[in-house]
Design a protein around this motif. Structure first.
Motif, short mmCIF file in Angstrom:
data_model
loop_
_atom_site.label_atom_id
_atom_site.label_comp_id
_atom_site.label_asym_id
_atom_site.label_seq_id
_atom_site.Cartn_x
_atom_site.Cartn_y
_atom_site.Cartn_z
N SER A 1 0.84 -1.19 0.00
CA SER A 1 0.00 0.00 0.00
C SER A 1 0.88 1.24 0.00
O SER A 1 1.64 1.47 0.94
CB SER A 1 -0.89 -0.13 1.24
OG SER A 1 -1.31 1.06 1.65
N ALA A 2 0.82 2.01 -1.09
CA ALA A 2 1.69 3.19 -1.21
C ALA A 2 0.94 4.47 -0.86
O ALA A 2 1.53 5.47 -0.48
CB ALA A 2 2.21 3.30 -2.63
N GLU A 3 -0.38 4.45 -1.02
CA GLU A 3 -1.16 5.66 -0.73
C GLU A 3 -2.59 5.28 -0.39
O GLU A 3 -3.01 4.13 -0.56
CB GLU A 3 -1.12 6.61 -1.93
CG GLU A 3 -1.68 6.01 -3.19
CD GLU A 3 -1.54 6.92 -4.40
OE1 GLU A 3 -0.41 7.33 -4.70
OE2 GLU A 3 -2.57 7.21 -5.03
N SER A 4 -3.29 6.28 0.11
CA SER A 4 -4.66 6.07 0.55
C SER A 4 -5.59 6.79 -0.42
O SER A 4 -5.30 7.91 -0.84
CB SER A 4 -4.73 6.76 1.91
OG SER A 4 -5.56 6.16 2.75
N TYR A 5 -6.69 6.16 -0.79
CA TYR A 5 -7.63 6.77 -1.75
C TYR A 5 -8.98 6.89 -1.06
O TYR A 5 -9.69 5.90 -0.88
CB TYR A 5 -7.72 5.88 -3.00
CG TYR A 5 -8.66 6.40 -4.04
CD1 TYR A 5 -8.22 7.24 -5.06
CD2 TYR A 5 -10.01 6.05 -4.01
CE1 TYR A 5 -9.10 7.72 -6.01
CE2 TYR A 5 -10.90 6.53 -4.96
CZ TYR A 5 -10.44 7.36 -5.96
OH TYR A 5 -11.30 7.83 -6.91
N SER B 1 -11.03 4.82 3.25
CA SER B 1 -10.06 4.99 2.16
C SER B 1 -9.61 3.62 1.71
O SER B 1 -9.35 2.75 2.56
CB SER B 1 -8.82 5.75 2.63
OG SER B 1 -9.18 6.98 3.17
N CYS C 1 -6.72 1.29 0.20
CA CYS C 1 -5.26 1.33 0.07
C CYS C 1 -4.93 1.13 -1.41
O CYS C 1 -5.58 0.35 -2.09
CB CYS C 1 -4.62 0.22 0.89
SG CYS C 1 -4.91 0.43 2.64
N ARG C 2 -3.94 1.87 -1.85
CA ARG C 2 -3.61 1.81 -3.27
C ARG C 2 -2.11 1.58 -3.44
O ARG C 2 -1.30 2.17 -2.73
CB ARG C 2 -4.01 3.12 -3.93
CG ARG C 2 -3.81 3.11 -5.41
CD ARG C 2 -4.89 3.90 -6.08
NE ARG C 2 -4.56 5.31 -6.16
CZ ARG C 2 -5.09 6.10 -7.09
NH1 ARG C 2 -5.95 5.64 -7.95
NH2 ARG C 2 -4.79 7.36 -7.11
N SER C 3 -1.79 0.73 -4.39
CA SER C 3 -0.39 0.36 -4.61
C SER C 3 0.21 1.21 -5.74
O SER C 3 -0.51 1.75 -6.57
CB SER C 3 -0.33 -1.12 -4.99
OG SER C 3 0.97 -1.47 -5.38
N ASP C 4 1.54 1.29 -5.78
CA ASP C 4 2.19 1.92 -6.94
C ASP C 4 2.84 0.85 -7.82
O ASP C 4 3.62 1.16 -8.70
CB ASP C 4 3.20 2.98 -6.50
CG ASP C 4 4.24 2.41 -5.55
OD1 ASP C 4 4.20 1.20 -5.29
OD2 ASP C 4 5.07 3.19 -5.07
N CYS D 1 -5.74 6.16 -12.75
CA CYS D 1 -5.41 4.97 -11.94
C CYS D 1 -4.46 4.05 -12.69
O CYS D 1 -4.19 2.95 -12.21
CB CYS D 1 -6.66 4.19 -11.62
SG CYS D 1 -7.97 5.15 -10.89
N LYS E 1 -1.77 1.89 -11.05
CA LYS E 1 -1.89 2.09 -9.59
C LYS E 1 -3.13 1.35 -9.08
O LYS E 1 -4.19 1.93 -8.85
CB LYS E 1 -2.02 3.59 -9.29
CG LYS E 1 -0.74 4.35 -9.56
CD LYS E 1 -0.63 5.65 -8.82
CE LYS E 1 -1.64 6.67 -9.25
NZ LYS E 1 -1.43 7.99 -8.68
#
Ligand SMILES: Cc1cc2nc3c(=O)[nH]c(=O)nc-3n(C[C@H](O)[C@H](O)[C@H](O)COP(=O)(O)OP(=O)(O)OC[C@H]3O[C@@H](n4cnc5c(N)ncnc54)[C@H](O)[C@@H]3O)c2cc1C
Length: 757
Positions: free
Chosen positions: A460-464, A554, A556-559, A595, A598
């Motif tokens: 998980s690199a960021e929160s959406y 939120s 979790c979103r990956s890069d 997206c 991502k």
């Protein structure tokens, strides 16, 4: 004047992307080709002379997994590597080099064809020769061949041969097209001249020429977006001439366009409304880019309904995906939006019958002049689509020559073989399987050192924040036993998750709802929440999972991209602006643009077969229903391998490898396109081909620096073996080895460049 005669198997007139791809396709199939282009540069509207950027079925990232392969795809990928800044001159070189690489093509630049010899009754005519004049060389050249391809855009060759054609818009009743006018007319899309600007780093004055128009006396400033710093295709809307004859009035249209360009620049530089003190004009086009003129009539005319319904044809040979994109007749002076868009649910098919004349027996065409209604042309006209049409037409022309038949007979007797040849060349055709019996790989057992069996996006690199609906998609083979999502929750809440199918295998939209579930979520960071969503579709297909809006949650979103998995956000219905007006569309509503690469974090319970080794011989060479490729687990240092094994010894002379170049990644040749990489990371970089010989594995091919999707290895010897393997040591950045297709053929005297018969 020198008088010359050039005899070839095929004459292609017009060196835009359609003509270039037609010539290259035929040449690669062993046919000799004269490519005749009246300007000094290849590429047509995409060339540095006009500078329209090449777009295609992805519709700038709107359509998923839609980027073209084949010759157009090769040029896109190579351009991204050599020319990530989108310099127009570098693009010219890519196109020129693609042609020059083919020894079977003789290129005639600066050669304007204006005379032809033809004969026959109106319903069955034959072209005997076309004659061109080479500027600067005083050479008059007569080209003779059994078949001619009119790729001139304007369609002068077919016109001189008395081929049946249309100009303008058909009446609605003719093809029952909702977007056609009540009455037919001669209105076309207008022409455009583009310009480039540059920041000089110091103040630059601008004194407009006396013929510059005061654009404040027109509707342009209030209707159009004008910004200092925009260049090239940002100004596609400087369009005029749709109510004139875009060919015969070309000079008048050019003068009007110049007067407006110099007036717009006056407005930008001298109105005080823009920060443009240091800006200067770097380049202004001299040749109006023409959008529309003649459209020939073939045995089939593609219509709006074919595009919207994504109709299937027994002779589908190419696909498109750009919206139907029509402009008002008054062009830049119109009070209406500069363009109106109607988007199909995914890519659509183009039939071979639209690529040859109904009454000139040896005339084929490709590009913006194919047999399509005005409304359908609104989509097929974009250049990557013209290019894939060109590849299909050039391949069809190779059949004409090879079999000594007419293009119509290619349709009646060889359409399946034509499709198979296109597939073998990695052309942009979808929904058709490799059925070549001489492809020995199809009889092999395929195994691999490892393959991806778990679909799990974890890092998980960021929160959406779920301020609007979001969604993700993944392949289902054979079933979903449950699904988990990784989320952050601020307070106790209820989350709604829905499972949908996507309809047609080439579509990536929610189509039919399969199941829905509400889940109680407790506060917590990066927690896996469980859904009970289960599904067992009859065949492999994609699942589209919608996570409904909930600002307390939120995702979790990956890069890290995961091949076969996509993420979407709900952008709602598109808003109309002075430039764009969109019909409602599920494809634009569920946008994957921001997206791309991502994915949201989720995992599917149970194992999947969607990436199993046998996918390299399942016949599909691009995503369709599923990703259609083998994907290994994360690669170890020793590399990965995939092995083909036969019951008995076979003789191997030719091996085709197709690597994954992520056809979901939108690429554009000119300036506005940036990616974080020059080479698609999934492309395999370092590999070897090994055959099992008496002593063990023998390496017969080694490649260290691959950046291409399709590699064909012609072997020097006629090897006899029952086992062959591809060893992958390194990719261009991605963690797993991914291979779309492996084909194996016996030794062929023509080094494999034969057509399928
Ligand atoms: C301003 C503008 C914006 C557009 N926007 C886009 C966009 O954003 N992206 C996109 O992909 N498409 C766009 N299009 C559409 C696209 O450019 C055309 O539909 C496409 O170029 C058609 O390709 P083609 O190969 O059929 O013809 P062309 O690109 O027109 O090429 C035909 C070639 O044939 C040559 N020729 C013509 N007559 C003869 C003859 N008698 N003898 C020898 N050679 C001849 C011409 O010089 C030309 O080089 C736009 C078009 C314009 C004008």
């Amino acid at each position: 004047m020198k008088y010359e005669v050039v005899k070839k198997d095929i004459t292609v007139i017009g060196g835009g992307l359609a003509g270039v791809c037609a010539a290259v396709a035929a040449a690669r199939l062993g046919k000799t080709v004269a490519l005749v282009q009246n300007r000094p540069v290849l590429g047509g509207n995409s060339s540095s002379e006009v500078r329209v950027w090449v777009v295609g079925a992805t519709k700038n990232g709107v359509n998923r997994y839609a980027r073209e392969t084949g010759i157009m795809g090769e040029m896109f990928v190579e351009n991204q590597y050599r020319n990530p800044d989108g310099n127009p001159y570098m693009w010219d070189l890519i196109v020129l080099e693609t042609v020059k690489a083919e020894k079977n093509i003789e290129l005639f630049l600066n050669t304007d064809v204006r005379e032809i010899e033809s004969s026959g009754k109106e319903e069955s005519r034959t072209i005997h020769s076309v004659t061109g004049w080479m500027m600067g060389s005083e050479r008059q050249i007569r080209f003779e061949s059994p078949v001619y391809l009119d790729c001139t855009g304007d369609g002068l060759i077919g016109f001189l041969a008395r081929a049946v054609y249309r100009i303008g818009r058909e009446a609605r009743s003719e093809y029952n097209e909702a977007w056609a006018p009540e009455e037919s007319d001669e209105i076309t899309l207008g022409s455009t001249i583009l310009f480039y600007t540059r920041d000089e780093g110091h103040p630059v004055k601008y004194v407009p020429p006396s013929f510059a128009k005061d654009i404040t006396t027109t509707s342009i400033p209030e209707r159009r977006i004008i910004r200092s710093g925009d260049s090239g295709c940002h100004y596609w809307w400087i369009e005029w001439g749709g109510e004139l004859d875009t060919v015969h009035d070309d000079a008048r249209i050019r003068d009007e366009l110049w007067s407006v360009i110099y007036g717009i620049w006056d407005y930008i530089k001298n109105s005080g409304k823009f920060e443009a003190d240091n800006m200067t004009l770097e380049w202004v086009g001299a040749i109006p880019g023409k959008r529309e003129y003649r459209r020939f009539v073939g045995d089939y005319t593609l219509t709006q309904n074919d595009i919207v319904e994504q109709a299937e044809f027994d002779d589908q040979v190419a696909f498109g995906g750009w919206s139907i994109d029509l402009h008002p007749p008054e062009g830049m002076y119109s009070k209406a939006s500069g363009s109106k868009h109607l988007q199909a649910d995914g890519v659509y098919h183009i039939p071979f019958r639209s690529l040859y004349s109904k009454n000139v027996d040896n005339l084929m065409f490709a590009g913006r002049n194919i047999s399509a209604s005005h409304v359908a042309f609104g989509s097929t006209r974009v250049m990557a689509t013209c290019a894939v049409i060109g590849e299909a037409a050039g391949t069809g022309a190779a059949y004409v020559v090879d079999k000594g038949i007419t293009p119509r007979e290619v349709y009646t007797s060889y359409r399946k073989e034509l499709q198979q040849t296109l597939l073998k060349q990695d052309a942009s055709i979808i929904g058709i399987k490799n059925e070549q019996e001489d492809d020995l790989a199809k009889q092999a057992q395929v195994t691999a050192y490892s393959s991806c069996e778990i679909i799990k996006v974890d890092d998980s690199a960021e929160s959406y924040r779920l301020e609007k609906d979001a969604a993700f998609l993944f392949p289902v083979e054979l079933q979903i036993d449950g699904l988990q999502l990784k989320v952050n929750a601020e307070r106790p809440t209820v989350l709604t998750v829905e499972l949908w199918d996507t309809g047609k295998p080439q579509n990536y939209i929610p189509h039919k709802q399969i199941a829905t579930q509400t889940i109680q979520v407790q506060p917590g960071e990066a927690q896996w929440i469980q859904t009970e969503l289960v599904w067992k579709p009859e065949t492999i297909q994609n699942a589209f999972v919608i996570v409904r809006k909930n600002p307390d949650i939120s995702l979790c979103r990956s890069d890290q991209p995961f091949t076969g998995v996509l993420a979407f956000e709900d952008m709602g219905d598109s808003k109309s602006t002075g430039l764009y007006e969109h019909e409602k569309s599920l494809v634009t509503k569920w946008s994957a643009r921001k997206c791309a690469r991502k994915p949201f974090c989720f995992q599917v319970e149970g194992t999947t077969k969607a990436y199993s080794p046998d996918k390299v011989i399942n016949g599909f060479h691009r995503p369709y229903g599923g990703p259609n490729l083998w994907k290994s687990e994360a690669m170890e240092e020793r590399g990965e391998w995939i092995k083909l094994e036969w019951d008995k010894e076979i003789s191997i002379g030719e091996i085709h490898l197709t690597f994954n170049d992520d056809v979901n990644q939108d690429l554009i040749n000119l300036h506005h396109h940036r990616t974080p990489f020059d080479i698609i990371p999934e492309l395999v970089k370092k590999y070897a081909i090994q055959l099992w010989m008496e002593e063990g594995w023998e390496t017969i091919v080694e490649v260290d620096d691959n950046r291409k999707r399709k590699r064909v290895h012609y072997l020097d010897n006629d090897y006899h073996t029952s086992r062959c393997r591809l060893v992958i040591y390194e990719t261009n950045g991605s963690a797993s080895a991914e291979v779309v297709e492996i084909r194996v053929y016996g030794k062929n005297e023509e080094v494999g460049r034969h057509i399928s018969s």
